[in-house]
Design an enzyme around this catalytic site. Structure first.
Site, mmCIF file in Angstrom:
data_model
loop_
_atom_site.group_PDB
_atom_site.id
_atom_site.type_symbol
_atom_site.label_atom_id
_atom_site.label_comp_id
_atom_site.label_asym_id
_atom_site.label_seq_id
_atom_site.Cartn_x
_atom_site.Cartn_y
_atom_site.Cartn_z
ATOM 1 N N ARG A 1 -38.183 6.193 11.857
ATOM 2 C CA ARG A 1 -37.115 5.188 11.903
ATOM 3 C C ARG A 1 -37.487 3.962 11.079
ATOM 4 O O ARG A 1 -38.574 3.423 11.212
ATOM 5 C CB ARG A 1 -36.856 4.780 13.360
ATOM 6 C CG ARG A 1 -35.735 3.763 13.497
ATOM 7 C CD ARG A 1 -35.175 3.715 14.902
ATOM 8 N NE ARG A 1 -36.060 3.057 15.856
ATOM 9 C CZ ARG A 1 -35.709 2.787 17.118
ATOM 10 N NH1 ARG A 1 -34.516 3.142 17.579
ATOM 11 N NH2 ARG A 1 -36.556 2.198 17.933
ATOM 12 N N SER A 2 -36.545 3.532 10.242
ATOM 13 C CA SER A 2 -36.750 2.273 9.504
ATOM 14 C C SER A 2 -35.812 1.222 10.075
ATOM 15 O O SER A 2 -36.220 0.346 10.816
ATOM 16 C CB SER A 2 -36.533 2.478 8.003
ATOM 17 O OG SER A 2 -37.610 3.211 7.450
ATOM 18 N N GLY A 3 -34.502 1.314 9.750
ATOM 19 C CA GLY A 3 -33.562 0.331 10.287
ATOM 20 C C GLY A 3 -32.734 0.868 11.451
ATOM 21 O O GLY A 3 -31.993 0.121 12.093
ATOM 22 N N TYR B 1 -23.746 8.922 5.204
ATOM 23 C CA TYR B 1 -22.682 8.870 6.216
ATOM 24 C C TYR B 1 -22.872 10.080 7.118
ATOM 25 O O TYR B 1 -22.005 10.937 7.275
ATOM 26 C CB TYR B 1 -21.290 8.872 5.568
ATOM 27 C CG TYR B 1 -20.925 7.587 4.851
ATOM 28 C CD1 TYR B 1 -21.721 6.449 4.955
ATOM 29 C CD2 TYR B 1 -19.771 7.499 4.067
ATOM 30 C CE1 TYR B 1 -21.393 5.271 4.299
ATOM 31 C CE2 TYR B 1 -19.427 6.323 3.412
ATOM 32 C CZ TYR B 1 -20.244 5.216 3.535
ATOM 33 O OH TYR B 1 -19.898 4.054 2.882
HETATM 34 C C1 LIG Z 1 -23.291 -1.007 9.938
HETATM 35 C C2 LIG Z 1 -23.639 -0.019 8.860
HETATM 36 C C3 LIG Z 1 -23.311 -0.318 7.544
HETATM 37 C C4 LIG Z 1 -23.638 0.566 6.515
HETATM 38 N N1 LIG Z 1 -23.316 0.243 5.223
HETATM 39 C C5 LIG Z 1 -23.672 1.071 4.221
HETATM 40 C C6 LIG Z 1 -23.411 0.747 2.856
HETATM 41 O O1 LIG Z 1 -22.850 -0.306 2.536
HETATM 42 N N2 LIG Z 1 -23.785 1.635 1.910
HETATM 43 C C7 LIG Z 1 -24.419 2.803 2.215
HETATM 44 O O2 LIG Z 1 -24.771 3.549 1.303
HETATM 45 N N3 LIG Z 1 -24.656 3.137 3.496
HETATM 46 C C8 LIG Z 1 -24.322 2.302 4.487
HETATM 47 N N4 LIG Z 1 -24.605 2.654 5.781
HETATM 48 C C9 LIG Z 1 -25.302 3.916 6.031
HETATM 49 C C10 LIG Z 1 -26.810 3.730 5.821
HETATM 50 O O3 LIG Z 1 -27.105 3.712 4.444
HETATM 51 C C11 LIG Z 1 -27.566 4.896 6.445
HETATM 52 O O4 LIG Z 1 -27.295 4.963 7.811
HETATM 53 C C12 LIG Z 1 -29.069 4.765 6.209
HETATM 54 O O5 LIG Z 1 -29.680 6.019 6.305
HETATM 55 C C13 LIG Z 1 -29.685 3.798 7.188
HETATM 56 O O6 LIG Z 1 -31.031 3.567 6.928
HETATM 57 P P1 LIG Z 1 -31.939 3.019 8.125
HETATM 58 O O7 LIG Z 1 -33.325 2.946 7.641
HETATM 59 O O8 LIG Z 1 -31.313 1.805 8.698
HETATM 60 O O9 LIG Z 1 -31.709 4.178 9.186
HETATM 61 P P2 LIG Z 1 -32.654 5.105 10.091
HETATM 62 O O10 LIG Z 1 -31.765 5.494 11.209
HETATM 63 O O11 LIG Z 1 -33.935 4.436 10.401
HETATM 64 O O12 LIG Z 1 -32.945 6.336 9.152
HETATM 65 C C14 LIG Z 1 -31.935 7.166 8.612
HETATM 66 C C15 LIG Z 1 -32.548 8.500 8.190
HETATM 67 O O13 LIG Z 1 -33.590 8.295 7.251
HETATM 68 C C16 LIG Z 1 -34.851 8.735 7.784
HETATM 69 N N5 LIG Z 1 -35.847 7.722 7.436
HETATM 70 C C17 LIG Z 1 -35.786 6.405 7.740
HETATM 71 N N6 LIG Z 1 -36.849 5.777 7.247
HETATM 72 C C18 LIG Z 1 -37.613 6.694 6.626
HETATM 73 C C19 LIG Z 1 -38.843 6.622 5.933
HETATM 74 N N7 LIG Z 1 -39.492 5.462 5.788
HETATM 75 N N8 LIG Z 1 -39.373 7.763 5.428
HETATM 76 C C20 LIG Z 1 -38.717 8.938 5.575
HETATM 77 N N9 LIG Z 1 -37.524 9.061 6.212
HETATM 78 C C21 LIG Z 1 -36.984 7.940 6.737
HETATM 79 C C22 LIG Z 1 -34.624 8.820 9.269
HETATM 80 O O14 LIG Z 1 -35.536 9.724 9.877
HETATM 81 C C23 LIG Z 1 -33.191 9.271 9.340
HETATM 82 O O15 LIG Z 1 -33.099 10.656 9.069
HETATM 83 C C24 LIG Z 1 -24.285 1.787 6.821
HETATM 84 C C25 LIG Z 1 -24.597 2.084 8.150
HETATM 85 C C26 LIG Z 1 -24.282 1.201 9.165
HETATM 86 C C27 LIG Z 1 -24.617 1.536 10.592
#
Ligand SMILES: Cc1cc2nc3c(=O)[nH]c(=O)nc-3n(C[C@H](O)[C@H](O)[C@H](O)COP(=O)(O)OP(=O)(O)OC[C@H]3O[C@@H](n4cnc5c(N)ncnc54)[C@H](O)[C@@H]3O)c2cc1C
Ligand SMILES: *[C@@H]1O[C@H](CO)[C@@H](O)[C@H](O)[C@H]1NC(C)=O
Ligand SMILES: *[C@@H]1O[C@H](CO)[C@@H](O)[C@H](O)[C@H]1NC(C)=O
Ligand SMILES: *[C@@H]1O[C@H](CO)[C@@H](O)[C@H](O)[C@H]1NC(C)=O
Ligand SMILES: *[C@@H]1O[C@H](CO)[C@@H](O)[C@H](O)[C@H]1NC(C)=O
Ligand SMILES: *[C@@H]1O[C@H](CO)[C@@H](O)[C@H](O)[C@H]1NC(C)=O
Length: 530
Positions: free
Chosen positions: A103-105, A470
């Site tokens: 998990r990152s964000g 998505y």
């Molecule tokens: C409110 C909101 C707004 C958004 N707006 C946009 C947008 O403007 N544009 C867009 O393109 N997308 C958008 N998204 C989607 C977003 O890009 C994805 O949900 C993205 O994967 C989130 O990254 P995260 O690190 O926060 O999520 P996480 O839930 O931490 O990770 C998402 C996936 O990536 C994997 N992962 C995370 N970190 C790593 C790592 N360091 N190494 C390997 N794998 C990893 C996780 O295991 C999981 O499978 C939005 C989502 C939300 C909820």
């Protein structure tokens, strides 16, 4: 041994653990055998017996659907403080036979970074402490750790330069790790393409617990982690990115159109120009069923939100010549700095200081997302029918995001993200709600699925493409045990089109035992394993 542990815990005031927490003991012992001191290990390992476990778990749950008492919980959460902790965590998770979630964000729409199928024993590797950002303006590059948020990245760039930025997503709390590895995009994509089009190096931990960079991982793996999703391959620690230039003055607008404004005609015209208009202009349309101006009558409201990398006069001349149907007025548009546009797109109030981008808090609700690509304009009649269906269902809305520009200049095989030339726009289906309980959830998710089904004739076919970030488990999942090629292909071809097979080859090479897996990970080919 127990005594020694007890003494250590009391000494570090981590004494909320009883002596008998086997998951905890085994994991901490293993970490200490792999180079992390016991004291340090005791500070980064959380089991349910720790009073902070729930708050550590919930802080990065960004979808309330996965914040319930019945949501499967991890056996352990581990929160590394430095990159060198991560190899030991990977090796120990493997050794103890646990499933690893990274998990990152925490913004994954299906919670795949912190939830696993019921009954599976899993661990969350939570990267929120790894969020250093080093911006080098001379070089126009930055190193960004995975646990950083997009807002922090934009702020750190702005601190050093008013004419640099980065073409990432618009929500500031989204994490770099998931967003970049999944091909993230934002409102500069028609000028600059995707985040992954600007990644030039990475630090990465593989299944053998090695820290690799671009050179030592090789170009295949480096290609895969720029859009193929990190979680199928290993742990991304950090990315090195090229910054982009932004003008000192950018211009935004946001206008609503209703049926009495001939909104069907306006949206029809938008489809003709949205992917062709000046590359400095990104014009998103939100579609939402609402109660219209005539009391009690439900209509679909269109909201056009524009981001222009230039001043208001130039924007007006582009709009007057290319999209007069919108009837945009000079008084509708507002010039501002790029960083203020970031705040604007994130819905902060006027005059909010950029420091707001450093806040890790975001309001969270229940949500479900789906996606589609449109490759031929939808007829006026088709649009009318879609509006009617949306009004009938009542809840789901859309965000239509134009492509074209830089997106069409980059080959579909350049990165795993394949949706380049030929796509007019991407649709995001969105359903948000606040009511707790499974009745609301079932009803709203069902409405989203009905709309998705209704859209079949209007969207891409063979495959019906989808956007990895998505995340939508309706389009297929793999069984953790089997994780077969045939299962993986069902959703894999939708997310990655013809790039799917290359991802499978790379996955098989770098992680033949399929340690890095989740409900939608890239499968391995068993016959290559031998
Ligand atoms: C409110 C909101 C707004 C958004 N707006 C946009 C947008 O403007 N544009 C867009 O393109 N997308 C958008 N998204 C989607 C977003 O890009 C994805 O949900 C993205 O994967 C989130 O990254 P995260 O690190 O926060 O999520 P996480 O839930 O931490 O990770 C998402 C996936 O990536 C994997 N992962 C995370 N970190 C790593 C790592 N360091 N190494 C390997 N794998 C990893 C996780 O295991 C999981 O499978 C939005 C989502 C939300 C909820
Ligand atoms: C402690 O662990 C032992 C061995 O696993 C087990 O038999 C015992 O029931 C445990 N005690 C408690 C209180 O959990
Ligand atoms: C740890 O918590 C679990 C479940 O919450 C409980 O069953 C177990 O007894 C606890 N172990 C110790 C050593 O407190
Ligand atoms: C998530 O659930 C916990 C209970 O486990 C609750 O205290 C918390 O308020 C919930 N979060 C939100 C944002 O509702
Ligand atoms: C809507 O279209 C009709 C017919 O073309 C036209 O007469 C009318 O002025 C338009 N209304 C608006 C608000 O553009
Ligand atoms: C924000 O500022 C603009 C331009 O000054 C103004 O038109 C708008 O009404 C303001 N919005 C709010 C919510 O104050």
């Amino acid at each position: 041994m127990f005594l020694l542990l007890l003494i250590l815990f009391s000494a570090t005031s981590c004494s909320t653990y009883a002596a008998n927490d086997t998951n905890y003991d085994n994991f901490v012992n293993c970490l200490s055998e792999n180079g992390i001191s016991k004291i340090q290990a005791s500070q980064i390992v959380y089991t349910p017996n720790n009073s902070k476990f729930t708050s550590v778990l919930n802080t990065y749950v960004k979808n309330l659907r996965f914040n319930t008492s019945t949501t499967p919980k991890p056996a352990i959460i581990v929160t590394p403080l430095v990159e060198s902790h991560v190899p030991a965590i990977v090796l120990c998770t493997k050794k103890l036979g646990l499933l690893l979630k990274i998990r990152s964000g925490g913004h994954d729409y299906e919670g795949l970074s912190y939830v696993a199928e019921d009954g599976l024993k899993f661990i969350i590797l939570d990267l929120f402490n790894l969020r250093t950002i080093d911006v080098d303006i001379e070089d126009e590059t930055a190193w960004v750790q995975s646990g950083a948020m997009l807002g922090e990245l934009y702020y750190r760039i702005w601190e050093k330069s008013r004419v640099h930025g980065f073409p990432g997503g618009v929500c500031p709390t989204v994490g770099v790790g998931g967003h970049f590895s999944g091909g993230g995009y934002g409102n500069m994509l028609r000028r600059h393409g995707l985040t992954v089009d600007h990644i030039v190096d990475a630090r990465f931990v593989d299944v053998q617990g090695r820290i690799l960079d671009r050179k030592s991982m090789g170009e295949d793996l480096f290609w895969a982690i720029r859009g193929g999703g990190g979680a199928s391959f290993g742990v991304v620690l950090a990315y090195k990115i090229n910054l982009v230039r932004v003008p000192e003055v950018t211009t935004i607008f946001r206008v609503e159109r209703f049926p009495e404004d001939n909104s069907t005609d306006v949206l029809y015209s938008w489809q003709q120009i949205a992917d062709k208009i000046d590359h400095d202009l990104f014009m998103r349309v939100l579609l939402q069923p609402v109660t219209g101006k005539v009391k009690g009558v439900k209509v679909v409201r269109l909201t056009f939100i524009g981001m222009f990398l230039g001043d208001g006069n130039r924007l007006m001349s582009v709009m007057d010549s290319e999209f007069p149907e919108l009837k945009l007025k000079k008084s509708d548009v507002r010039e501002m700095s790029w960083i203020d546009s970031v705040l604007y797109w994130a819905n902060f109030a006027n005059n909010t200081a950029p420091e707001a981008l450093l806040s890790r808090f975001s309001s969270v609700n229940f949500l479900k997302r789906k996606s589609d690509y449109v490759q031929t304009p939808i007829s006026k009649d088709g649009l009318e029918r879609i509006f009617k269906k949306m009004v009938e269902l009542g809840k789901p809305g859309f965000a239509w995001n134009p492509y074209g520009g830089r997106m069409s200049e980059i080959s579909s095989t350049e990165t795993p993200f394949p949706h380049r030339a030929g796509n007019i726009f991407k649709m995001q289906y969105s359903v948000n709600w606040n009511e707790e309980g499974s009745a609301a959830e079932t009803d709203y998710i069902d409405q989203g699925r009905k709309l998705f089904s209704y859209m079949t004739p209007f969207v891409s076919k063979n495959p019906r493409s989808a956007y990895l970030n998505y995340r939508d488990i309706d389009i297929g999942t793999t069984d953790y045990g089997k994780n077969s090629y045939d299962e993986g292909k069902v959703f894999g071809v939708k997310y990655f089109n013809n790039n799917f097979d290359r991802l499978v080859q790379i996955k098989t090479k770098v992680d033949p035992g399929n340690f890095f897996r989740n409900e939608q990970s890239i499968p391995t080919l068993p016959f290559l394993e031998k």
